[in-house]
Write an enzyme that holds these catalytic residues in place. Sequence first.
Site, PDB file in Angstrom:
ATOM      1  N   GLN A 122       2.547  -1.501   6.007  1.00  0.00           N
ATOM      2  CA  GLN A 122       2.882  -0.237   6.668  1.00  0.00           C
ATOM      3  C   GLN A 122       2.760  -0.321   8.181  1.00  0.00           C
ATOM      4  OE1 GLN A 122       0.730   3.279   5.418  1.00  0.00           O
ATOM      5  NE2 GLN A 122       1.123   2.789   3.289  1.00  0.00           N
TER       6      GLN A 122
ATOM      7  N   LEU B  29      -6.448  -1.215  -0.575  1.00  0.00           N
ATOM      8  CA  LEU B  29      -6.406  -1.679   0.817  1.00  0.00           C
ATOM      9  C   LEU B  29      -7.123  -3.024   0.890  1.00  0.00           C
ATOM     10  CD1 LEU B  29      -7.125   1.638   2.751  1.00  0.00           C
ATOM     11  CD2 LEU B  29      -5.034   0.834   1.667  1.00  0.00           C
TER      12      LEU B  29
ATOM     13  N   GLU C 166       0.835  -1.198   0.000  1.00  0.00           N
ATOM     14  CA  GLU C 166       0.000   0.000   0.000  1.00  0.00           C
ATOM     15  C   GLU C 166       0.871   1.249   0.000  1.00  0.00           C
ATOM     16  OE1 GLU C 166      -1.934  -1.269   3.524  1.00  0.00           O
ATOM     17  OE2 GLU C 166      -3.518  -2.343   2.462  1.00  0.00           O
TER      18      GLU C 166
ATOM     19  N   GLU D 174      -5.521  -6.298   2.199  1.00  0.00           N
ATOM     20  CA  GLU D 174      -4.336  -7.017   2.662  1.00  0.00           C
ATOM     21  C   GLU D 174      -4.460  -8.515   2.429  1.00  0.00           C
ATOM     22  OE1 GLU D 174      -6.034  -4.847   4.569  1.00  0.00           O
ATOM     23  OE2 GLU D 174      -4.669  -3.117   4.588  1.00  0.00           O
TER      24      GLU D 174
ATOM     25  N   HIS E  13      -1.620   0.128  16.226  1.00  0.00           N
ATOM     26  CA  HIS E  13      -0.484   0.368  15.320  1.00  0.00           C
ATOM     27  C   HIS E  13       0.864   0.102  15.987  1.00  0.00           C
ATOM     28  CE1 HIS E  13      -3.407   2.222  12.713  1.00  0.00           C
ATOM     29  NE2 HIS E  13      -2.517   2.727  11.897  1.00  0.00           N
TER      30      HIS E  13
END
Lengths: 323, 323
Positions: free
Chosen positions: B80, B56, B29, B58, B128
Site C-alpha cells: 500500500q 501486517l 494488506e 511485510e 509515505h
Amino acid sequence: MSDADRVRLYRTVRLIRRFEERAIELVRAGHIVGGIHPYLGQEGIAAGVCAALGADDVIAGTHRGHGHVLAKGADPARMLAELCGRASGLNAGRGGSMHAADFGVGVLGANAIVGASGAIVTGAVWARRRRGADTVGVSFFGDGAVNEGMLLEAFNLAALWRVPVLFVCENNGYATTMPVAGAVAGSITGRAAAFGMPATVVDGQDPEAVRAAATAAVARLRAGGGPELIEAATYRFDAHHTFEHQVRLDYRPPDEVARGRSRDPVAIQGARLSTADRAAVDAGVERELAAAVEFALAGPEPDPADALAHLYASGLTARTGGG
Amino acid sequence: MPRLSYRRALTRALADELARDETVFLLGEDIRVGAANVTAGLLKRFGPERVRDTPLSEQAFTSFATGAALAGLRPVVEFQIPSLLFLVFEQIVNHAHKFPLMTGGQCAVPVTYLVPGSGSRTGWAGQHSDHPYSLFAHVGVTTVVPATPADAYGLLVSAVRCDDPVVVFAPAGALDVRADVDFAALAPVPLGRGRVHRPGDDVTVVAVGHLVHDALAVAEELAGEASVEVYDPRTLYPFDWDSLAESVARTRRLVVVDDSNRSCGIAGEVIATMVERVPLVAPPRRVTRPDGAVLPFAPALDRAVQPGRDQLRTAIHHVLKDG
C-alpha cells in the site's frame, strides 16, 4: 525402530561427520576458499529430522547447512564440488558452502541470512499443498535466529494459516560468540507458545530421539495439524567458522567444550550398532567420500565469461561492467 | 471510445491474469476490500485462496511469496505504501533476486511487487512519499514505472508473466490519469521497451512515470520555440538503451526528469550511458528530487522537493542555449 533404520541413521551422521572433516582438510589445503561453518557435533539433528521426511517434502537451512543438504539426500560428491567452486557442483559453483541447494531432493537451499528460511519454506509448502501435494516442510535455524523479527513473523503466518511446517531450532548455545543467555529473553519454546504452536524440546545429540520427535511431529502435520517447533539442544564441536582455526576467539570455556564434545551423536548412534555393521558403514562412507573428493577436485572450474549465468531466469542478460 | 483510468487498468490486468493462469494469486494488506482501490471486486470473483489478505507482516509475506514462487506459483504482492519496500528490500534483493544465480539456475522466482501509489500523495509526509524505483534498478531487479492506463495494464500483465521478480511502481501522480482506450486492444507491453510519446527534433526529454505528463505539457507549451521529443522508458531496468540512443543521436540534446533523489538516481545513469554512446552538442541536464530528500509534510514544502515543470523548462532552455 527397525535395525535398518538404525543403521541408516548412523550412516547419515557418520557421512556428515566425515564430510565435514574432509571439507576442513580441503579448506586447509586451499581447495575450499572462504572457509565453512562446520556442522560437527550437530549431525544428529539433520539426520534425525530428515529421516522423518519423504522425497516430496522440502527443507531450507542455514549458513551451517551441509548437514541438512546431505541428510535430505543431495549427492556428497556434487556438494563437495560446490564447496570447491567447480562447475560440476550442485549450484554450478555459484552458491558455495552457504548457499548449497538441490531442488531435486527438496532442498530449497542453505540460506546465509539468519532467520530467513522460515517464511520461504512456509510459502513453498503452502503453494505445493495448494497444487495438491501432501508436502510438509522443515525450516532449520539456530538459537541466534529466534530474535529475528522475520522468523517470528513467519511463525505467525504459518500458525495463522495452519501451514504444516516443522520449525527446528538447533540450540547450540551460541550465536557466533554470543551465548543464549546474553541474547534470548524468555525462552525459545515460549516463542512457539505465543503463536499457539506446540513445542518439543529434544536431546539433539541423540539421533534416535530427534528422529522420534520429528516423526511424531510430521505425523501430526500430515494429519492436518498446524506448524510445530522442535528445540534441539546441541553443541557445536568446532568453530563458528573455520577462520577461528587461525584466529582463536576466547568465548567458550575449555571445560564446557570438553563436556559438550563428550556427548557425540556419531558415537551415541554408533554404539547402537553391531561392531560389524558399524565397520561396514564406516568403510562405505570412506569409499564414498574418497570418490567425492576425487570428483570435486577433478571438476572443471567455471568459466569467468559466464560468471553471471543464471542471474535471470527470464533470459535477460545484464550489461557488462565495461572497461 | 471508453475511458479507462490508470487504477482500473491495474485492476483489469490483475483480473485477466488471475482468470488466465490459475498459478497467479494476490497477497497483501487489506486487498480483500481493496483499500488501495486496485483489488476491489477480485476477492468476490476469485476467492480468498487467490486474493489473500495478510497480517501486517511485510517481511514474512514477501518471503512467503518467494517460497510460493519457488514451488511454481506466480504471486503478486501489493504494497500500500512505497516506503514498505525499504522493509522488504532484504527479502526481495537477498532472496528473491539472488536465488536463481546462487542456486546455479535451479529455480525461478516469478513474483510481482505492485506499488499502487508510489511517490508523493501530497500530505502523506516523510514515511509515505518515497519513490524508490532507482534502488531496484541499481540492484538489477526488473523495474517498471508505467505512465498511462494502457501501459499500466500491459506492463503489469508482462510483469506477472515474467519468470523473474518485477517491481511495478504505479506513481500516485498517474493514478487519476484517464485515457480513451479500446478495451479489445489492451495487450501485454513488453518489458524493457521505451516509447516516444511525442516526437521532436531539438531535444530529447526522458521522463519517468507520472512526469511523462508534465513533460508532455511542457513540450506543448514550448512548441512555438522548440521541438521537444518526450521519451518514456517505461521499464527502468532493463532499460531500452538502444531506442533512447536512437532518439538522442537525432536530437543531440538530453534532459532527464526523474522523481528520485539526485545521487545515484536513474537520471544519472541515463545521462552517463548516453554520454558514453552519443556525442551531444550541449551538456545534458537532469531534474530530480534534491540529494537526500525526505518529503516534508506541508503541501508547499512537499511540492518544493519534487521535480516541477518550471525546473524542466529551465533545463530545456539550458540545453538549447548551451549548444
